[in-house]
Design an enzyme around this catalytic site. Structure first.
Site, PDB file in Angstrom:
ATOM      1  N   ASP A   1       0.940  -1.362   0.092  1.00 50.41           N
ATOM      2  CA  ASP A   1       0.020  -0.180  -0.026  1.00 50.41           C
ATOM      3  C   ASP A   1       0.999   1.256  -0.073  1.00 50.41           C
ATOM      4  O   ASP A   1       2.265   1.009   0.388  1.00 50.41           O
ATOM      5  CB  ASP A   1      -1.045  -0.254   1.152  1.00 50.41           C
ATOM      6  CG  ASP A   1      -2.284   0.682   1.012  1.00 50.41           C
ATOM      7  OD1 ASP A   1      -2.237   1.719   0.100  1.00 50.41           O
ATOM      8  OD2 ASP A   1      -3.314   0.534   1.420  1.00 50.41           O
ATOM      9  N   GLU A   4     -10.754   6.571   4.510  1.00 51.57           N
ATOM     10  CA  GLU A   4      -9.774   5.916   5.403  1.00 51.57           C
ATOM     11  C   GLU A   4      -9.844   6.587   6.884  1.00 51.57           C
ATOM     12  O   GLU A   4     -11.003   6.625   7.357  1.00 51.57           O
ATOM     13  CB  GLU A   4      -8.460   6.259   4.723  1.00 51.57           C
ATOM     14  CG  GLU A   4      -8.512   5.341   3.355  1.00 51.57           C
ATOM     15  CD  GLU A   4      -7.032   5.260   2.706  1.00 51.57           C
ATOM     16  OE1 GLU A   4      -5.825   5.063   3.544  1.00 51.57           O
ATOM     17  OE2 GLU A   4      -6.937   5.644   1.583  1.00 51.57           O
TER      18      GLU A   4
END
Ligand SMILES: *[C@@H]1O[C@H](CO)[C@@H](O)[C@H](O)[C@H]1NC(C)=O
Ligand SMILES: *[C@@H]1O[C@H](CO)[C@@H](O)[C@H](O)[C@H]1NC(C)=O
Ligand SMILES: *[C@@H]1O[C@H](CO)[C@@H](O)[C@H](O)[C@H]1NC(C)=O
Ligand SMILES: *[C@@H]1O[C@H](CO)[C@@H](O)[C@H](O)[C@H]1NC(C)=O
Ligand SMILES: *[C@@H]1O[C@H](CO)[C@@H](O)[C@H](O)[C@H]1NC(C)=O
Length: 611
Positions: free
Chosen positions: A297, A500
Site C-alpha cells: 500500500d 480511510e
C-alpha cells in the site's frame, strides 16, 4: 552466400533475438527470456511504483521505473479530459519504451466505484450498497463498465476490488467493504471477471485485451477486523478465524485470475502485514498459489516502523523479504532504489527473491498485452460517463427499505407521483458530492457539484407529475413545514464524505444538522427519510418519528435511481449487507454472533408490493 545467410541467422540466434517480443511464444518463456537479459538496476526499477507527481518520461527512462500510480485525486490537470489523461499516460509510456529493453509501465489508479478520480466519469454506488444489492452479475457488469472508462484514459490497472470483510462499522473504510459476511463478499468477486475478463485458466492472472484492466484484491489480509474499527490497526484472532472471515474472498479472487494483491496496513496479532512473510509468501504465494504480483500500500513499508520511516532500510529489507513484489513508494523513489540495491549487493536480499518479484510483474504485463499494445486506444475515449443507465440500475438495487409506515397496514411507500405539493429537505437531497461519498474526484470526496450527475432532488423532480409542486429547503423549521400544506416530505440526510482514517467514528450518530432536519420535518408532516451513509448509523432514537426509512448507502452520481423506486416504478430488492445495531455499545456485532440483538438484522429489507 547461403553460408553467409546461415551464419547471420545463427549469429542472430546467439544474440537471442528478442524471444520475449515473439507473441507466438508462451508467456512463461517470454518472461524467462526477458528476465535473463535484465540487469539488477532494471529489475529493481520494475519493482518501483512512483506517484504521477514525480513521473516524467525521462525519470522513467533513467530509473527503469516499472509502474506509476495516481493517488486519490492525483490528476494531470483539473477536470482533465480522457484525451488529456491518455496523452499523459502515453507520454510516460514513451519513456519506458525508450529504455534498452523497452519494458512498458503499468499505470494504476483507485477506480473503486467507477473511474472515480476522473471528472465526468460514471460514479457507481460504493461497495456497501452493492453488497446489499447482492447481485453478482450486476457487479460483473459494473466491473466491465469501469474497465472501459479506465481504458478511456489510457490506464491499464485499478486498485480494486476491495474485498475487506468489515466487521466493525466504526471503521472509516467500511463502505469499501461489500459486507460483514465473508460469503457475501466472496460472491462479489465477480467484479474481477468484469474488470479483467473471464480467465480461461482458473487461478492464472489474466487481462482479456485492451478493453479490460488488471485488478487488485485488497487489503491482504484482515483489514476489516481491526479493534474498534480503528483504521490500519491490529486484527486479533486465530489463523482459522483469519482464514474463515478475512481470507475467504481471496480464494475466489485468485481462482478468477486476479492479477495483483495489495497488502494491508493493518497488523495481525501485532505483526504488520507488510512484513508478514508467512502470510504473504507461505500462504498467499505457496499455499493459495497466487501467481500475480503482490503490491504494497501507499508508503505501506514506511509504516512498518513507528514512527513511519524510522528505519527505511529495515522497512525495505523486511517487506521485500516477506514477499512484496512491487512497492508503492510513491515519492522518494531514489531512496527506495538505492536502499534495495544496496541490500541486494550486500547479500541481505537474495537475487532469487528479486527474480521472483520481477517474474511476477512481467507475467502480469505480458498477460495484459502491454508489450503488444503499450499505448492508449483512442476508440475508448468516449467511454467516460457512458454507463449512467447501469449506475442507475445499480442504485435501484442497492436501496434497502427498513421501515414503511408507522403502522404496517398504512404504508407510506410507494409515494404518489401526483401529490399536489411535496417537500424535499436535508443536507444530502441536492448535493452530488455528498451522495458520492469519499474516493470521488478527490481522495476524501467533497460536498457540492464536484462532478456530473443527477442529485436525488433532480431525480424526484423528474419523476413526479407536472402538476406536483416540489419545494426544496435544506433545513426548514417545523413551523414552516406545518404551515406548508405538504402532502408528504422526503428528508435526505447522512454522513459527509470521508475516506480511510478520517472516516473512523466511534459514535456513528447521524450528524446533528441531519438529526435536526429529521425531527423538525417528521414531527410536522408524513415523512420518508433517506439515509446516505457508508454504514449503518444510530437511527433508533429517530425511528419512531419517521414514517418510512430507506438506507441508500452511498449511491454515486445517479440519484434518479432513488426516485425510480420510492415512487413505485420498481420495487425494493436490497437486503442489508450489514447488521443495524441499536447502539454503538453493541459493536462489534455481526451476523452469526452468539449475542445478536440488532435493530434490523443482516439481510433485512422490506418490499413495497403493489399499491
Ligand atoms: C492501534 O491504535 C492504538 C491507538 O491509536 C495505537 O496506540 C496502536 O499503536 C495501534 N496499533 C497498531 C498495530 O497499529
Ligand atoms: C535499521 O535496520 C537495519 C536492518 O534491519 C539494521 O541493521 C540497523 O541497525 C537499523 N538501524 C537502526 C538505527 O536501528
Ligand atoms: C516526488 O514528488 C514529491 C512531491 O512533489 C517531492 O517532495 C519529492 O521530492 C519527489 N521525489 C523525488 C525523488 O524527486
Ligand atoms: C449545484 O449546481 C446546481 C445547478 O447549477 C445548483 O442548483 C446547486 O445549488 C449546486 N449545488 C451546490 C451544493 O452548490
Ligand atoms: C462523532 O464522531 C465524529 C468523528 O470522530 C465526530 O466528528 C463527531 O463530532 C462525533 N459526534 C458526536 C455527537 O460526538
Amino acid at each position: 552466400m547461403l553460408l553467409l545467410l546461415l551464419l547471420l541467422a545463427f549469429d542472430a540466434s546467439l544474440s537471442r533475438a528478442a524471444l520475449y517480443k515473439d507473441t507466438s511464444q508462451p508467456i512463461h518463456a517470454r518472461v524467462q527470456d526477458l528476465l535473463s537479459r535484465m540487469t539488477l538496476e532494471e529489475k529493481i526499477g520494475q519493482m518501483t511504483q512512483i506517484e504521477r507527481e514525480n513521473a516524467t518520461g525521462s525519470v522513467i527512462t533513467k530509473y527503469f521505473i516499472g509502474s506509476v500510480l495516481s493517488g486519490g485525486g492525483s490528476v494531470p490537470a483539473p477536470r482533465a479530459s480522457a484525451a488529456t489523461w491518455a496523452a499523459f499516460v502515453d507520454g510516460l509510456q514513451d519513456g519506458a519504451l525508450a529504455t534498452r529493453l523497452g519494458i512498458p509501465i503499468i499505470y494504476g489508479i483507485d477506480a473503486v466505484h467507477g473511474h472515480n478520480n476522473v471528472y465526468g466519469a460514471t460514479i457507481f454506488p460504493h461497495n456497501v450498497g452493492l453488497g446489499s444489492a447482492g447481485d453478482p452479475d450486476l457487479v460483473k457488469r459494473i466491473g466491465a463498465a469501469t474497465a472501459l472508462e479506465v481504458r478511456a484514459t489510457g490506464i491499464q490497472y485499478t486498485f480494486a476490488p476491495c474485498v475487506a470483510v468489515c466487521r466493525d462499522p466504526r471503521w472509516g473504510r467500511c463502505f469499501e467493504s461489500y459486507s460483514e459476511h465473508p460469503e457475501l463478499v466472496k460472491a462479489m468477486t465477480t467484479i474481477i471477471s468484469g474488470l479483467q475478463g473471464e480467465t480461461p485458466a482458473k487461478g492464472v492472472p489474466y487481462v482479456g485485451g485492451s478493453s479490460k484492466v488488471a485488478a487488485c484484491s485488497k487489503h491482504y489480509v484482515g483489514d476489516g477486523g481491526t479493534r474498534s474499527g480503528i483504521n490500519e490497526n491490529n486484527t486479533v484472532g486465530s489463523y482459522k478465524r483469519l482464514v474463515g472471515t478475512h481470507m475467504l474472498p481471496y480464494f475466489d479472487a485468485i481462482d478468477k485470475g486476479v492479477s495483483t494483491v495489495m497488502i494491508s496496513y493493518s497488523s495481525w496479532n501485532g505483526i504488520k502485514m507488510h512484513k508478514n512473510r508467512h502470510l504473504i509468501t507461505d500462504i498467499l504465494k505457496k499455499r493459495l498459489r497466487f501467481k500475480g504480483f503482490v503490491i504494497s500500500d501507499w508508503q505501506g513499508i514506511d509504516r512498518i516502523t513507528n514512527p513511519a520511516g524510522a528505519n527505511y532500510t529495515y522497512s525495505v529489507l523486511v517487506s521485500v523479504t516477506a514477499g512484496i513484489d512491487m512497492i508503492m513508494v510513491p515519492y522518494e523513489y531514489t531512496k527506495f532504489i538505492d536502499t534495495l540495491t544496496s541490500l541486494v549487493k550486500q547479500g541481505f536480499i537474495s537475487l532469487d527473491r528479486i527474480d521472483d518479484a520481477v517474474r511476477r510483474i512481467l507475467f502480469v504485463k505480458f498477460t495484459a498485452g502491454l508489450f503488444e499494445h503499450p499505448k492508449s486506444d483512442s476508440s475508448y475515449r468516449s467511454q467516460i460517463g457512458a454507463h449512467r443507465d447501469l449506475a442507475r440500475e445499480a442504485v435501484r438495487k442497492t436501496l434497502v427499505l427498513l421501515k414503511n409506515g408507522k403502522n404496517a397496514k398504512y404504508p407510506l411507500l410507494p409515494l404518489s407521483k401526483t401529490a399536489s405539493k411535496i417537500l424535499v429537505a436535508g443536507s444530502h437531497a441536492n448535493n452530488l458530492g455528498n451522495q458520492c461519498g469519499g474516493w470521488t474526484i478527490t481522495w476524501q470526496g467533497a460536498s457540492g457539484n464536484t462532478t456530473l450527475g443527477t442529485t436525488i432532488l433532480q431525480g424526484i423532480s423528474n419523476t413526479v407529475s407536472k402538476n406536483t409542486q416540489v419545494v426544496y429547503e435544506e433545513s426548514p423549521s417545523s413551523s414552516s413545514v406545518k404551515g406548508g400544506g405538504y402532502d408528504f416530505a422526503i428528508v435526505v440526510v447522512g454522513e459527509p464524505p470521508y475516506a480511510e482514517t478520517q472516516g473512523d467514528n466511534l459514535n456513528l450518530t447521524i450528524p446533528q444538522d441531519g438529526a435536526n432536519t429529521i425531527e423538525s420535518v417528521c414531527s410536522s408532516v408524513k415523512c420518508l427519510v433517506i439515509l446516505i451513509s457508508g454504514r449503518p448509523l444510530v437511527v433508533a432514537p429517530h425511528l419512531s418519528s419517521m414514517d418510512a426509512l430507506v438506507a441508500a448507502w452511498l449511491p454515486g452520481s445517479e440519484g434518479q435511481g432513488i426516485a425510480d423506486v420510492i415512487f413505485g416504478d420498481y420495487d425494493f430488492q436490497g437486503k442489508s449487507s450489514r447488521t443495524w445495531f441499536k447502539s454503538v455499545e453493541q459493536l462489534p456485532m455481526n451476523y452469526g454472533d452468539v449475542e445478536y440483538d440488532p435493530l434490523f438484522p443482516f439481510g433485512y429489507g422490506l418490499k413495497m408490493g403493489k399499491k
